[in-house]
Design a protein around this motif. Structure first.
Motif, short mmCIF file in Angstrom:
data_model
loop_
_atom_site.label_atom_id
_atom_site.label_comp_id
_atom_site.label_asym_id
_atom_site.label_seq_id
_atom_site.Cartn_x
_atom_site.Cartn_y
_atom_site.Cartn_z
N GLN A 1 0.84 -1.21 0.00
CA GLN A 1 0.00 0.00 0.00
C GLN A 1 0.86 1.25 0.00
O GLN A 1 0.58 2.22 -0.67
N TRP A 2 1.95 1.17 0.75
CA TRP A 2 2.85 2.31 0.87
C TRP A 2 3.50 2.63 -0.47
O TRP A 2 3.63 3.76 -0.88
N PHE A 3 3.89 1.57 -1.20
CA PHE A 3 4.51 1.77 -2.50
C PHE A 3 3.47 2.02 -3.59
O PHE A 3 3.81 2.47 -4.67
N GLY A 4 2.24 1.69 -3.28
CA GLY A 4 1.19 1.86 -4.27
C GLY A 4 1.25 0.84 -5.38
O GLY A 4 0.58 0.94 -6.40
N THR A 5 2.06 -0.16 -5.22
CA THR A 5 2.13 -1.23 -6.21
C THR A 5 2.53 -2.52 -5.49
O THR A 5 2.98 -2.49 -4.36
N SER A 6 2.34 -3.63 -6.16
CA SER A 6 2.60 -4.90 -5.51
C SER A 6 4.10 -5.23 -5.55
O SER A 6 4.62 -5.68 -6.56
N ILE A 7 4.78 -4.97 -4.44
CA ILE A 7 6.21 -5.27 -4.35
C ILE A 7 6.42 -6.77 -4.22
O ILE A 7 7.16 -7.39 -4.96
N LEU A 8 5.74 -7.32 -3.21
CA LEU A 8 5.79 -8.77 -2.98
C LEU A 8 4.37 -9.29 -2.87
O LEU A 8 3.53 -8.63 -2.27
N PRO A 9 4.07 -10.45 -3.43
CA PRO A 9 2.71 -10.97 -3.33
C PRO A 9 2.34 -11.28 -1.89
O PRO A 9 3.17 -11.76 -1.12
N VAL A 10 1.08 -11.00 -1.54
CA VAL A 10 0.59 -11.18 -0.18
C VAL A 10 0.41 -12.67 0.14
O VAL A 10 0.59 -13.11 1.26
N ALA A 11 0.04 -13.41 -0.88
CA ALA A 11 -0.15 -14.86 -0.69
C ALA A 11 -0.08 -15.51 -2.06
O ALA A 11 0.04 -14.82 -3.08
N GLY A 12 -0.18 -16.80 -2.08
CA GLY A 12 -0.19 -17.52 -3.35
C GLY A 12 1.11 -18.27 -3.59
O GLY A 12 2.00 -18.30 -2.73
N TRP A 13 1.20 -18.87 -4.75
CA TRP A 13 2.33 -19.74 -5.04
C TRP A 13 2.66 -19.65 -6.52
O TRP A 13 1.78 -19.43 -7.33
N GLY A 14 3.92 -19.81 -6.88
CA GLY A 14 4.25 -19.83 -8.29
C GLY A 14 5.64 -19.28 -8.60
O GLY A 14 6.40 -19.90 -9.30
N THR A 15 5.96 -18.11 -8.03
CA THR A 15 7.26 -17.54 -8.34
C THR A 15 8.11 -17.49 -7.07
O THR A 15 7.62 -17.72 -5.97
N PHE A 16 9.38 -17.16 -7.26
CA PHE A 16 10.29 -17.09 -6.12
C PHE A 16 9.85 -16.04 -5.11
O PHE A 16 9.97 -16.23 -3.90
N SER A 17 9.29 -14.94 -5.61
CA SER A 17 8.87 -13.88 -4.70
C SER A 17 7.72 -14.33 -3.79
O SER A 17 7.54 -13.79 -2.70
N HIS A 18 6.96 -15.34 -4.23
CA HIS A 18 5.91 -15.89 -3.37
C HIS A 18 6.51 -16.61 -2.16
O HIS A 18 5.83 -16.79 -1.16
N MET A 19 7.76 -17.05 -2.30
CA MET A 19 8.34 -17.90 -1.26
C MET A 19 9.01 -17.12 -0.14
O MET A 19 9.19 -17.64 0.95
N LEU A 20 9.41 -15.86 -0.41
CA LEU A 20 10.28 -15.14 0.51
C LEU A 20 9.69 -15.01 1.92
O LEU A 20 10.26 -15.52 2.88
N MET A 21 8.54 -14.34 2.01
CA MET A 21 7.98 -14.10 3.34
C MET A 21 7.58 -15.40 4.06
O MET A 21 7.96 -15.60 5.21
N PRO A 22 6.84 -16.30 3.38
CA PRO A 22 6.48 -17.52 4.10
C PRO A 22 7.68 -18.34 4.57
O PRO A 22 7.66 -18.88 5.68
N SER A 23 8.75 -18.39 3.78
CA SER A 23 9.87 -19.21 4.22
C SER A 23 10.60 -18.53 5.38
O SER A 23 11.09 -19.19 6.28
N LEU A 24 10.61 -17.20 5.35
CA LEU A 24 11.22 -16.49 6.47
C LEU A 24 10.44 -16.77 7.75
O LEU A 24 11.00 -17.10 8.79
N VAL A 25 9.11 -16.69 7.65
CA VAL A 25 8.25 -16.95 8.81
C VAL A 25 8.43 -18.39 9.27
O VAL A 25 8.57 -18.67 10.46
N LEU A 26 8.47 -19.29 8.32
CA LEU A 26 8.59 -20.71 8.64
C LEU A 26 9.92 -21.00 9.31
O LEU A 26 10.02 -21.85 10.20
N GLY A 27 10.97 -20.28 8.92
CA GLY A 27 12.30 -20.56 9.44
C GLY A 27 12.63 -19.84 10.74
O GLY A 27 13.61 -20.16 11.39
N LEU A 28 11.77 -18.86 11.15
CA LEU A 28 12.10 -18.03 12.32
C LEU A 28 12.34 -18.84 13.59
O LEU A 28 13.31 -18.61 14.29
N GLY A 29 11.43 -19.77 13.86
CA GLY A 29 11.54 -20.56 15.09
C GLY A 29 12.84 -21.33 15.11
O GLY A 29 13.58 -21.32 16.12
#
Lengths: 310, 532
Positions: free
Chosen positions: A159-187
């Motif tokens: 919202q801040w950038f006014g464009t989709s920097i990283l996808p919020v959810a979904g699957w398919g490209t490498f950018s889809h993996m960044l946030m979920p894998s970070l969250v998954l790996g935190l523990g």
């Protein structure tokens, strides 16, 4: 080394058989009828379904049939998705969980070793205190909170950038993996940081470090060659089971980020009493876990020559 | 800022992502999220909402619902219906997605298959009005005895078991959709397991289905009425049950429609989205156990609970989200009567809480039962957060008002079903949604023979009224009988109606013509379009 490996493999197979048997018995002991649904059906229809899935036979016979199918690598048809084979479910969804998991474990291992080493170097100083505080957060805050926060962060970022920097959810490209894998790996990252820190501190007091210092080796050489390499051993030990745990899927992370991984099936099958999927995913997960532990044992042999000698 | 902007651009290039847009007016494509992977796209066996949603868009029965929600011709061009038979003339331009014509034989095949006990379809009962369907489904007659016959490729004859006023409405329902036998046999066990394992005869077809990830539908170019379809694509790019994730996707303009719950409602308000209410058509109630030895068999006790319960308070204080209506009847307010809605023609007795009366009734119940204090009643509920919240309200309410002790038994989905079927409860939190557009979908619920009558309520008068309505095709007679049932449900306190369910949702303002419906495929995008 070969005998050692074969011995480990044999005990691994026995472990998997034990997991399969225990799951089979536990699953059937859970109250509830897997063939029952919101709308009541006639006894006739229930019987037909029971026949289709072999639930009309005595439990012992079901067990024998199940085991012999399993040895041939056939986990049967799902109860909830009645036209899909469990093998296909694992084949379709495990690679997704694995890809996500590998990235997550990479984050976790790199982060864990780095932060762990830093905290040990700056023991009881500000960086140590800050990182250890974050570590406690990482261990105690459940992953669904991190998942929700991570997603919220993405929404706000976009919202801040006014464009989709990283996808919020979904699957398919490498950018889809960044946030979920970070969250998954935190523990795991937090866990490894703590482990790495204590292990580093332990090694610092060892005689061979003193010897190295006495020999006049440079601090860098002592750190990388002697301290880090020795301290990393316990980290490698826990890495095996952690890899198995992470790559078979984080249910919550998959749900929140709409990722088609195996973790969803693993959890939903239990809720739905989907017998074949429960068995398939559990045995698969069990076998994978056992395999990773064996693999770590073998790798251990390379890192630490003392293990080979035993 | 410069740094962030360049970082953003780097990431964009890196990810290859294009700007998210949930609606595209030039291409006429809408993006949505599904709450779950459709578990069963075999129309003869599908029972769940998501599968029915998809099937309603990619398949078509003899009839279908038009944009105003009225029954309209589908594969059948015209038809005649007498009290015991129906005849359909199928249009010649109805085609499967592979170009084959849709014929009367495709209906004969799917109907026979649906009632075949070997198929074990949970929705076989939908076809029970067809001659011999019930007997076939119970394994007493061969499937070839089913009252359906293809006179020729484009003429279909159906014989009915008994006069069924609502028979035509069943012909728009998924279970009655056609299936081509040749194609079905060629894939057999894996029919409908993947996009390529099905033939489509509806306005759309599935072009791409990645299990648990996405399901894309495109306008079906072989559909006979394709000129009226304006959307070119419905892309379900996301599959997740998490309502917050779906709201986030909506905020990010990646999906154009999502349903909300109590939690996400507040966030949607904060974002100033227009909240739209929709009545799902389902009723929720407390169902009592009438098996011998159960204390809930006592009428005075049930009436005492009825008199203590305040449906308005329940809806406002417990449910909180807009759209829910206080429960008053077994029949929800949308059910059609003779010419207006049933509830307009036959108003239900309003449940007004009356504590004095409740206490008096409870004292009488105790006297009849010969007990000093009513033993704790077991309230069986599912493990969803809303169900437990409702149960706790009921527990607190009955304790403070009547000093009744309630033990809440929270069970997971399958365990709750098992306990309901075995009768292991005193009271169970239950609900009922319509299967077809007729009052009978609710009316026969507590008939002694109905397997969904989990409390085993057994009243010859109730059964008689159901039979009257079943054996008549005269609307007035049928509605009179159902009005009798409505009174009986109240006077005998058969159940305690709690609320008529309403849900709230948000949609992209550029979507027009999206139809919400209590029956069949919901939400219905068939006649939707995107305005620039």
């Amino acid at each position: 080394m070969l005998r050692y490996t074969l011995g480990r493999l044999l005990s691994g197979i026995i472990t998997v058989w034990f997991i399969a048997t225990a799951t089979f018995l536990a699953m059937h002991a859970v109250p509830g009828d897997p063939l029952m649904n919101e709308k009541a059906t006639t006894a006739e229809i229930r019987e037909n379904l029971a026949r289709k899935y072999g639930l009309d036979r005595p439990l012992a016979e079901q067990y024998v049939i199940y085991l012999s199918n399993m040895i041939q690598g056939d986990f049967g048809i799902s109860f909830t998705q009645q036209n899909r084979r469990v093998n296909d479910i694992i084949k379709d969804h495990f690679p997704v969980s694995a890809a996500l998991g590998i990235l997550a474990i990479t984050f976790a291992a790199l982060g864990g070793i780095l932060w762990g080493a830093i905290t040990a170097l700056y023991r009881n100083q500000l960086p140590d205190i800050i990182i250890m505080f974050l570590v406690i957060l990482g261990i105690s805050v459940p992953s669904f909170v991190f998942a929700a926060l991570g997603q919220l962060l993405l929404v706000n970022l976009n919202q801040w950038f006014g464009t989709s920097i990283l996808p919020v959810a979904g699957w398919g490209t490498f950018s889809h993996m960044l946030m979920p894998s970070l969250v998954l790996g935190l523990g795991t990252m937090a866990l490894l940081t703590r482990l790495m820190r204590s292990s580093m501190l332990e090694v610092v007091n060892e005689d061979f470090i003193k010897t190295a210092k006495a020999k006049g080796l440079s601090p860098q050489r002592i750190f990388f060659k002697h301290q880090l390499r020795n301290a990393i051993l316990p980290v490698v030990t826990v890495l095996g089971p952690q890899i198995a745990a992470i790559t078979t899927g984080g249910f919550v992370v998959e749900l929140v980020f709409a990722i088609p991984g195996l973790g969803r099936y693993f959890v939903q099958a239990v809720q739905q009493l989907d017998y074949t999927v429960i068995m398939g995913t559990t045995v698969f997960y069990g076998a994978f876990l056992v395999l990773m532990v064996i693999l770590v044992d073998i790798i251990y042999g390379f890192i630490d020559p003392r293990v080979r000698l035993k | 800022m410069n740094f962030f902007k360049s970082l953003a651009i780097a990431l964009l290039l890196f990810s290859g992502a294009i700007e998210a847009q949930s609606v595209d007016a030039t291409r006429q494509v809408v993006k949505i999220a599904l709450a779950q992977e459709p578990p069963q796209l075999n129309s003869m066996k599908a029972t769940d909402q998501v599968s029915i949603f998809v099937l309603g868009h990619v398949m078509e029965g003899l009839t279908r619902y038009d944009r105003r929600g009225n029954l309209a011709p589908g594969v059948a061009e015209r038809w005649t219906l007498s009290s015991t038979a129906a005849k359909f003339w199928l249009r010649k331009d109805a085609k499967w997605s592979n170009g084959d014509p849709v014929t009367a034989h495709d209906f004969v095949f799917s109907w026979r298959n649906a009632v075949d006990p070997k198929t074990a379809s949970e929705y076989a009962f939908i076809l029970y009005p067809v001659k011999n369907a019930e007997a076939i489904n119970q394994g007493n007659l061969p499937v070839t005895d089913l009252g359906i016959r293809a006179v020729d490729d484009h003429t279909l004859e159906v014989t009915l078991e008994r006069p069924t006023g609502y028979f035509m409405k069943l012909t728009a329902f998924v279970t009655t959709f056609p299936v081509q036998e040749r194609f079905y046999r060629s894939v057999e066990a894996s029919y409908a397991a993947d996009a390529g394992q099905m033939l489509y005869n509806g306005p759309f077809k599935i072009t791409d289905w990645v299990h648990s990830a996405s399901l894309k539908m495109q306008k079906n170019q072989t559909y006979w009425n394709r000129q009226t379809i304006q959307l070119n694509g419905i892309d379900a790019d996301y599959i997740t049950a998490d309502t917050r994730a779906r709201l986030n996707l909506f905020i990010d303009d990646e999906i154009a429609y999502t349903q909300l719950d109590g939690e996400t409602y507040k966030d949607a308000l904060k974002n100033q989205f227009r909240i739209r209410p929709f009545a799902t058509g389902s009723v929720y109630f407390l169902e009592y156990n009438y098996r011998p030895g159960r204390i809930t068999g006592n009428l005075k006790l049930r009436q005492a609970i009825q008199a203590a319960f305040d449906p308005d308070e329940f809806v406002n204080k417990v449910l909180q989200t807009p759209g829910n209506l206080p429960g008053a009847s077994l029949f929800p307010s949308w059910i059609k009567g003779v010419s207006k809605t049933f509830r307009e023609e036959f108003p239900a007795k309003v449940l007004r809480p009356d504590l004095e009366r409740a206490k008096r009734l409870l004292a009488e119940a105790k006297a009849e039962l010969g007990v000093e204090q009513i033993p704790p009643l077991v309230l069986l509920v599912s493990d969803s957060p809303t169900a437990t919240k409702q149960a706790e309200y009921t527990q607190g309410m009955l304790k403070t008002k009547l000093n009744l002790d309630i033990k809440i038994d929270v069970q997971t989905f399958k365990q709750r079903l098992a306990k309901m079927t075995e009768g292991d409860f005193d009271i169970v939190g239950a609900g009922w949604g319509p299967d077809f557009d007729d009052i009978m979908t609710f009316g026969d619920l507590f008939a002694s023979w109905n397997l969904n009558n989990r409390g085993r309520y057994n009243n010859p008068e109730y059964d008689r009224l159901v039979r009257v309505a079943m054996n008549s095709s005269d609307p007035a007679t049928r509605m009179e009988a159902m009005a009798g049932i409505q009174t009986l449900v109240h006077d005998d306190a058969i159940i305690l109606p709690m609320y008529e369910q309403g849900v709230i949702y948000i949609q992209h303002p550029k979507i027009k013509g999206l139809r919400r419906t209590v029956i069949g495929s919901d939400p219905d995008f068939t006649h939707a379009r995107i305005v620039p």
